[in-house]
Design an enzyme around this catalytic site. Structure first.
Site, PDB file in Angstrom:
ATOM      1  N   LYS A  89       0.830  -1.218   0.000  1.00  0.00           N
ATOM      2  CA  LYS A  89       0.000   0.000   0.000  1.00  0.00           C
ATOM      3  C   LYS A  89       0.854   1.253   0.000  1.00  0.00           C
ATOM      4  O   LYS A  89       0.603   2.184  -0.753  1.00  0.00           O
ATOM      5  CB  LYS A  89      -0.831   0.083   1.288  1.00  0.00           C
ATOM      6  CG  LYS A  89      -2.061  -0.731   1.328  1.00  0.00           C
ATOM      7  CD  LYS A  89      -2.718  -0.574   2.698  1.00  0.00           C
ATOM      8  CE  LYS A  89      -1.915  -1.203   3.761  1.00  0.00           C
ATOM      9  NZ  LYS A  89      -1.745  -0.735   5.028  1.00  0.00           N
ATOM     10  N   ARG A 139      -9.766   0.867   8.929  1.00  0.00           N
ATOM     11  CA  ARG A 139      -9.374  -0.529   9.158  1.00  0.00           C
ATOM     12  C   ARG A 139     -10.525  -1.348   9.702  1.00  0.00           C
ATOM     13  O   ARG A 139     -10.406  -2.565   9.816  1.00  0.00           O
ATOM     14  CB  ARG A 139      -8.234  -0.570  10.165  1.00  0.00           C
ATOM     15  CG  ARG A 139      -6.847  -0.580   9.531  1.00  0.00           C
ATOM     16  CD  ARG A 139      -5.834  -0.550  10.638  1.00  0.00           C
ATOM     17  NE  ARG A 139      -4.605  -1.203  10.359  1.00  0.00           N
ATOM     18  CZ  ARG A 139      -3.537  -0.602   9.830  1.00  0.00           C
ATOM     19  NH1 ARG A 139      -3.595   0.639   9.452  1.00  0.00           N
ATOM     20  NH2 ARG A 139      -2.420  -1.283   9.666  1.00  0.00           N
ATOM     21  N   ARG A 198      11.056  -2.475  11.938  1.00  0.00           N
ATOM     22  CA  ARG A 198       9.957  -1.978  12.762  1.00  0.00           C
ATOM     23  C   ARG A 198       9.676  -2.986  13.876  1.00  0.00           C
ATOM     24  O   ARG A 198       9.685  -4.188  13.634  1.00  0.00           O
ATOM     25  CB  ARG A 198       8.696  -1.800  11.903  1.00  0.00           C
ATOM     26  CG  ARG A 198       8.624  -0.437  11.256  1.00  0.00           C
ATOM     27  CD  ARG A 198       7.520  -0.322  10.256  1.00  0.00           C
ATOM     28  NE  ARG A 198       6.236  -0.821  10.693  1.00  0.00           N
ATOM     29  CZ  ARG A 198       5.121  -0.711   9.963  1.00  0.00           C
ATOM     30  NH1 ARG A 198       5.168  -0.118   8.780  1.00  0.00           N
ATOM     31  NH2 ARG A 198       3.981  -1.187  10.394  1.00  0.00           N
ATOM     32  N   ARG A 231      11.743  -7.042   5.966  1.00  0.00           N
ATOM     33  CA  ARG A 231      11.908  -5.639   5.559  1.00  0.00           C
ATOM     34  C   ARG A 231      12.597  -4.771   6.615  1.00  0.00           C
ATOM     35  O   ARG A 231      12.508  -5.013   7.812  1.00  0.00           O
ATOM     36  CB  ARG A 231      10.573  -5.035   5.118  1.00  0.00           C
ATOM     37  CG  ARG A 231       9.638  -4.631   6.207  1.00  0.00           C
ATOM     38  CD  ARG A 231       8.355  -4.087   5.588  1.00  0.00           C
ATOM     39  NE  ARG A 231       7.384  -3.765   6.622  1.00  0.00           N
ATOM     40  CZ  ARG A 231       6.161  -3.341   6.373  1.00  0.00           C
ATOM     41  NH1 ARG A 231       5.730  -3.207   5.135  1.00  0.00           N
ATOM     42  NH2 ARG A 231       5.345  -3.062   7.364  1.00  0.00           N
ATOM     43  N   ARG A 253      -1.540  -9.095  12.979  1.00  0.00           N
ATOM     44  CA  ARG A 253      -2.024  -8.041  12.074  1.00  0.00           C
ATOM     45  C   ARG A 253      -2.832  -8.654  10.927  1.00  0.00           C
ATOM     46  O   ARG A 253      -3.846  -8.102  10.496  1.00  0.00           O
ATOM     47  CB  ARG A 253      -0.852  -7.221  11.534  1.00  0.00           C
ATOM     48  CG  ARG A 253      -0.316  -6.267  12.600  1.00  0.00           C
ATOM     49  CD  ARG A 253       1.136  -5.961  12.380  1.00  0.00           C
ATOM     50  NE  ARG A 253       1.357  -4.961  11.357  1.00  0.00           N
ATOM     51  CZ  ARG A 253       2.554  -4.715  10.819  1.00  0.00           C
ATOM     52  NH1 ARG A 253       3.614  -5.395  11.206  1.00  0.00           N
ATOM     53  NH2 ARG A 253       2.679  -3.786   9.907  1.00  0.00           N
TER      54      ARG A 253
HETATM   55  P1  AMP Z   1       0.588   0.472   9.357  1.00  0.00           P
HETATM   56  O1  AMP Z   1       1.844   1.258   9.182  1.00  0.00           O
HETATM   57  O2  AMP Z   1      -0.549   0.976   8.522  1.00  0.00           O
HETATM   58  O3  AMP Z   1       0.815  -1.016   9.215  1.00  0.00           O
HETATM   59  O4  AMP Z   1       0.112   0.696  10.882  1.00  0.00           O
HETATM   60  C1  AMP Z   1       0.949   0.327  11.963  1.00  0.00           C
HETATM   61  C2  AMP Z   1       0.113   0.219  13.237  1.00  0.00           C
HETATM   62  O5  AMP Z   1      -0.494   1.488  13.557  1.00  0.00           O
HETATM   63  C3  AMP Z   1      -1.047  -0.763  13.164  1.00  0.00           C
HETATM   64  O6  AMP Z   1      -0.651  -2.119  13.371  1.00  0.00           O
HETATM   65  C4  AMP Z   1      -1.936  -0.221  14.288  1.00  0.00           C
HETATM   66  O7  AMP Z   1      -1.401  -0.566  15.565  1.00  0.00           O
HETATM   67  C5  AMP Z   1      -1.784   1.295  14.127  1.00  0.00           C
HETATM   68  N1  AMP Z   1      -2.792   1.856  13.193  1.00  0.00           N
HETATM   69  C6  AMP Z   1      -2.559   2.422  11.979  1.00  0.00           C
HETATM   70  N2  AMP Z   1      -3.713   2.824  11.402  1.00  0.00           N
HETATM   71  C7  AMP Z   1      -4.694   2.495  12.280  1.00  0.00           C
HETATM   72  C8  AMP Z   1      -6.111   2.628  12.264  1.00  0.00           C
HETATM   73  N3  AMP Z   1      -6.768   3.156  11.206  1.00  0.00           N
HETATM   74  N4  AMP Z   1      -6.812   2.194  13.337  1.00  0.00           N
HETATM   75  C9  AMP Z   1      -6.190   1.654  14.411  1.00  0.00           C
HETATM   76  N5  AMP Z   1      -4.863   1.467  14.483  1.00  0.00           N
HETATM   77  C10 AMP Z   1      -4.104   1.888  13.437  1.00  0.00           C
END
Ligand code: AMP
Length: 218
Positions: free
Chosen positions: A13, A85, A157, A124, A168
């Site tokens: 994404k 989400r 990360r 990664r 996740r």
């Molecule tokens: P990402 O970089 O999009 O994979 O997001 C990393 C982490 O941020 C996720 O695993 C969640 O813990 C938190 N996070 C990001 N976006 C959201 C969202 N829309 N709602 C809740 N938690 C979020």
């Protein structure tokens, strides 16, 4: 143009959002990136948010919405990556968009099988300075552990471990996948396989969006 991009973590994404942002001159709004910046601050709330993120759990809606609404109000053209989400976040987004009179035009769903997602994420590395991503197999840096772009030391990360990735993915299938159908019913959905060359996938998406908007990038 206002776009939402959906997909499991590791589906690509962020990469696709960056390519579209550059081509259409829009802002890339990544809720994950916003949260990673926030948790650098030292407060009880930030520490609690970081614990949830490190486990791959979702941050409560009220907090997400309070962060996001402020950002969306300021942007006319954006790609939203990482939000919504859940179904309740999709409804909340639609509420915000109605209130500010700027609907979401397109929702892109990037689809990649789980075993490929696991392989991508656990290998990664990211640059903490410029956020450039690398992969030990698919996109290794020229010098081991060093960012090609800015020379900083690469890190992994904390939420890119096997256990967290599986959590996740479970959350993605249970909570995020259902909203793909929701956007399908609203007639704004573009489904795209995220397997294969990222550049070709971007070129394909750009073509589809140009056709959809007849070359008018508003
Ligand atoms: P990402 O970089 O999009 O994979 O997001 C990393 C982490 O941020 C996720 O695993 C969640 O813990 C938190 N996070 C990001 N976006 C959201 C969202 N829309 N709602 C809740 N938690 C979020």
């Amino acid at each position: 143009m206002r776009v939402v991009i959906l997909g499991a973590s590791g589906a690509g994404k962020g990469t696709q959002a960056k390519a579209l942002t550059e081509h259409f001159a829009m802002r890339h709004i990544s809720t994950g990136d916003i949260l990673r910046e926030e948790v650098k601050k030292d407060s009880a709330v930030c520490r609690a948010v970081k614990r949830l993120m490190d486990r791959g759990d979702l941050i409560p809606d009220e907090l997400m919405l309070s962060i996001l609404e402020g950002v969306l109000v300021e942007e006319e053209r954006f790609i939203l990556d990482g939000f919504p989400r859940t179904y309740s976040q999709a409804l909340a987004l639609s509420d915000i968009c109605n209130r500010i009179g700027r609907p979401i035009d397109v929702v892109i769903s990037i689809e990649v099988p789980d075993d490929e997602v696991i392989q991508r994420i656990t290998g990664r590395f990211v640059c903490p300075e410029c956020t450039m991503m690398f992969h030990e197999v698919f996109l290794p840096p020229a010098k081991f552990g060093i960012c090609d772009k800015c020379g900083a030391f690469l890190t992994q990360r904390p939420d890119d471990t096997m256990a967290t990735v599986k959590n996740r993915l479970r959350i993605f299938h249970d909570l995020t996948s259902p909203i793909i159908d929701y956007y399908g019913r609203r007639g704004v959905l573009i489904k795209k396989s995220g397997v294969g060359d990222a550049g070709l996938i971007s070129a394909d998406l750009i073509k589809e969006l140009e056709e959809k908007f007849n070359g008018h990038h508003y």
